[in-house]
Enzyme design. Structure first.
Site, PDB file in Angstrom:
ATOM      1  N   LYS A  69       0.848  -1.193   0.000  1.00 33.51           N
ATOM      2  CA  LYS A  69       0.000   0.000   0.000  1.00 33.51           C
ATOM      3  C   LYS A  69       0.875   1.232   0.000  1.00 33.51           C
ATOM      4  O   LYS A  69       1.853   1.301   0.755  1.00 33.51           O
ATOM      5  CB  LYS A  69      -0.855  -0.017   1.288  1.00 33.51           C
ATOM      6  CG  LYS A  69      -1.848   1.128   1.394  1.00 33.51           C
ATOM      7  CD  LYS A  69      -3.145   0.813   0.707  1.00 33.51           C
ATOM      8  CE  LYS A  69      -4.055   2.027   0.550  1.00 33.51           C
ATOM      9  NZ  LYS A  69      -3.698   2.867  -0.615  1.00 33.51           N
ATOM     10  N   LYS A  93       5.027   2.160   8.376  1.00 30.82           N
ATOM     11  CA  LYS A  93       3.849   2.947   8.752  1.00 30.82           C
ATOM     12  C   LYS A  93       2.629   2.034   8.914  1.00 30.82           C
ATOM     13  O   LYS A  93       1.888   2.131   9.893  1.00 30.82           O
ATOM     14  CB  LYS A  93       3.597   3.991   7.660  1.00 30.82           C
ATOM     15  CG  LYS A  93       2.645   5.086   8.030  1.00 30.82           C
ATOM     16  CD  LYS A  93       2.389   6.012   6.839  1.00 30.82           C
ATOM     17  CE  LYS A  93       3.653   6.692   6.339  1.00 30.82           C
ATOM     18  NZ  LYS A  93       3.370   7.657   5.243  1.00 30.82           N
ATOM     19  N   LYS A 105       5.080   2.011  -3.073  1.00 33.15           N
ATOM     20  CA  LYS A 105       5.076   3.420  -3.496  1.00 33.15           C
ATOM     21  C   LYS A 105       5.308   3.500  -4.985  1.00 33.15           C
ATOM     22  O   LYS A 105       5.914   2.599  -5.578  1.00 33.15           O
ATOM     23  CB  LYS A 105       6.199   4.191  -2.790  1.00 33.15           C
ATOM     24  CG  LYS A 105       5.961   5.684  -2.725  1.00 33.15           C
ATOM     25  CD  LYS A 105       5.011   6.024  -1.591  1.00 33.15           C
ATOM     26  CE  LYS A 105       4.816   7.480  -1.380  1.00 33.15           C
ATOM     27  NZ  LYS A 105       4.240   7.747  -0.046  1.00 33.15           N
ATOM     28  N   THR A 189      -4.573  12.898   6.680  1.00 34.37           N
ATOM     29  CA  THR A 189      -3.168  12.941   7.101  1.00 34.37           C
ATOM     30  C   THR A 189      -2.996  13.970   8.219  1.00 34.37           C
ATOM     31  O   THR A 189      -2.426  13.685   9.281  1.00 34.37           O
ATOM     32  CB  THR A 189      -2.260  13.282   5.906  1.00 34.37           C
ATOM     33  OG1 THR A 189      -2.504  12.323   4.873  1.00 34.37           O
ATOM     34  CG2 THR A 189      -0.798  13.264   6.284  1.00 34.37           C
ATOM     35  N   SER A 350      -7.290   5.567   4.091  1.00 30.07           N
ATOM     36  CA  SER A 350      -7.246   4.782   2.848  1.00 30.07           C
ATOM     37  C   SER A 350      -7.700   3.346   3.127  1.00 30.07           C
ATOM     38  O   SER A 350      -8.437   2.739   2.340  1.00 30.07           O
ATOM     39  CB  SER A 350      -5.822   4.742   2.284  1.00 30.07           C
ATOM     40  OG  SER A 350      -5.563   5.852   1.465  1.00 30.07           O
TER      41      SER A 350
HETATM   42  N1  GLU Z   1       0.832   8.959   0.358  1.00 32.96           N
HETATM   43  C1  GLU Z   1       0.333   8.805   1.700  1.00 32.96           C
HETATM   44  C2  GLU Z   1       1.454   8.387   2.637  1.00 32.96           C
HETATM   45  O1  GLU Z   1       2.618   8.626   2.382  1.00 32.96           O
HETATM   46  C3  GLU Z   1      -0.893   7.897   1.765  1.00 32.96           C
HETATM   47  C4  GLU Z   1      -0.691   6.495   1.278  1.00 32.96           C
HETATM   48  C5  GLU Z   1      -1.989   5.702   1.166  1.00 32.96           C
HETATM   49  O2  GLU Z   1      -3.039   6.214   1.504  1.00 32.96           O
HETATM   50  O3  GLU Z   1      -1.902   4.552   0.726  1.00 32.96           O
HETATM   51  O4  GLU Z   1       1.209   7.881   3.700  1.00 32.96           O
END
Ligand code: GLU
Length: 421
Positions: A69, A93, A105, A189, A350
């Site tokens: 993810k 995370k 990513k 966020t 998400s």
């Molecule tokens: N881009 C965001 C992060 O760095 C969200 C990633 C997501 O929702 O999968 O956490």
């Protein structure tokens, strides 16, 4: 690997945490490398009829705890090293928050501000055409990141549906509500970081009215400023990629949001309502209680870390503080709430979106907020306790917390596992 790659820097944090837990060295070895990174060249037609190509990547760093993810970034400076590092951070995370995901990513090396809307749509669709075989609701689930948003996620979800021949909303999160997006994803966020600071305020010795400086005024920066200002805190300085402003009396947030919505820098508000000019480089050293880096990596380094006057740093960006700066901040008594906890509200909502897509039943906003608050407080408290018991920074404590979960999953798969290759 080059000596000072971003991933090398990130792995320093893994080694620091590993020193505080008894862990099978095989687990650490597995977490040091990306499982797979795919590169593609996206070729699109520009509005003037010419063709242009852009480098793109998708990294699935580790899928031991579930499908990978993580967001897709559109940035001219993106590199494979950055993508793999961001995917490493996503792995930790998701483990910190106990989400049933690994880390991934993606990125396109492009300045999206130089593309028309139609070009941006063609590029977004080209990304999915290139990576459709890699992603999937049980395999790898993209989302927004720097310079990507719900509109782009909508185009990508639509392209994926065309390729597989049916709607698959759970393949991507951060979608527009009309295409199965979740309420509350837009400010998730910042809201997660806000709940965390509120929950630990007493332990952190924060005063009732905080003076706050925000570096970066995109999605996370704008929302944290709004949330904190609504609670009566004073936003004394903000910056974006083009400039910065300050006001000891507190900036006019509505005015800043209005400028951004018209595509203008925060700097264009100088001279109005007490807003004064500030050099963007000086933002980190502004007198304040809370500093919120909400831009890119490595913004607080060994050169400017000693200038930080805040008591607390809330990392809404990924990787804004270098390991060298970490040491300087810690020795100056500055507490850092680390990215893999502080900005995890985004991926947590998400996850809620993915769950809602799969059950086809959508939750009201209050339920999203309540569930997010509970998880931020639960994991924030657990990490706070680890940091006290082991006498380590909140960053090391967060890595220790995540490592425990990752090690358990890696061991549970067994040595012959397809997943643990
Ligand atoms: N881009 C965001 C992060 O760095 C969200 C990633 C997501 O929702 O999968 O956490």
């Amino acid at each position: 690997m080059p000596e000072d790659s971003l991933l090398d820097h990130a792995l320093v944090r893994l080694d620091e945490a590993a020193a505080h837990v008894s862990i099978d060295p095989d687990v650490i070895e597995k977490l040091k490398y990306a499982r797979e990174t795919t590169k593609a060249r996206l070729m699109i037609r520009m509005d003037d009829g010419s063709r242009k190509s852009f480098l793109a990547w998708r990294c699935r760093y580790d899928d031991t705890r579930g499908p990978t993810k993580g967001g897709i970034r559109f940035h001219p400076d993106s590199t494979i090293d950055e993508v793999e590092t961001l995917a490493f951070w996503m792995t930790f995370k998701c483990a910190v928050m106990n989400l049933p995901y690994g880390g991934g990513k993606g990125a396109v090396q492009v300045d999206p501000r130089k593309l028309s809307k139609a070009e941006l749509e063609r590029l977004s669709r080209a990304y999915i055409q290139a990576f459709a075989r890699i992603i999937g609701p049980d395999r790898d689930i993209p989302a927004p990141d720097v310079y990507t948003n719900s509109m782009i996620m909508g185009w990508m979800a639509d392209e994926y549906a065309q390729i597989v021949g049916q709607a698959e909303p759970a393949v991507i999160t951060g979608k527009p509500i009309a295409l199965g997006g979740s309420l509350g994803r837009g400010d998730a966020t910042a809201r997660g970081g806000y709940y965390l600071v509120r929950h630990l305020a007493e332990e952190l010795g924060l005063s009732r009215t905080l003076r706050v400086a925000v570096q970066g005024f995109g999605n996370a920066g704008q929302h944290i400023a709004s949330l904190l200002a609504a609670d009566g805190h004073k936003i004394v300085a903000v910056s974006d990629s083009a400039g910065a402003v300050k006001s000891d009396a507190g900036l006019n947030i509505e005015m800043l949001l209005d400028a951004k919505s018209k595509g203008r820098s925060v700097e264009t508000t100088v001279g109005q309502d007490g807003h004064e000019a500030l050099s963007p480089d000086a933002l980190v050293g502004v007198t304040c209680d809370l500093l919120v880096p909400a831009a890119l990596e490595n913004m607080i380094d060994e050169k400017n870390a000693a200038s930080v006057k805040a008591k607390l740093v809330l990392e809404l960006a990924n990787g804004p503080v270098t390991p060298e700066a970490d040491a300087i901040l810690a020795s100056n008594g500055v507490v850092v709430l680390p990215d893999i906890l502080a900005n995890a509200g985004g991926v947590t909502v998400s996850y809620f979106e993915w769950v809602q897509n799969r059950q086809g039943y959508y939750w009201p906003l209050e339920e999203i907020h309540e569930r997010l608050r509970a998880i931020m407080e639960r994991e924030g408290r657990a990490i706070w306790n680890i940091s006290r018991v082991k006498d380590v920074t909140m960053r090391t404590a967060a890595y220790v917390h995540a490592l425990g979960r990752l090690a358990e999953a890696i061991e549970a798969h067994g040595t012959q596992s397809f997943f643990v290759s």
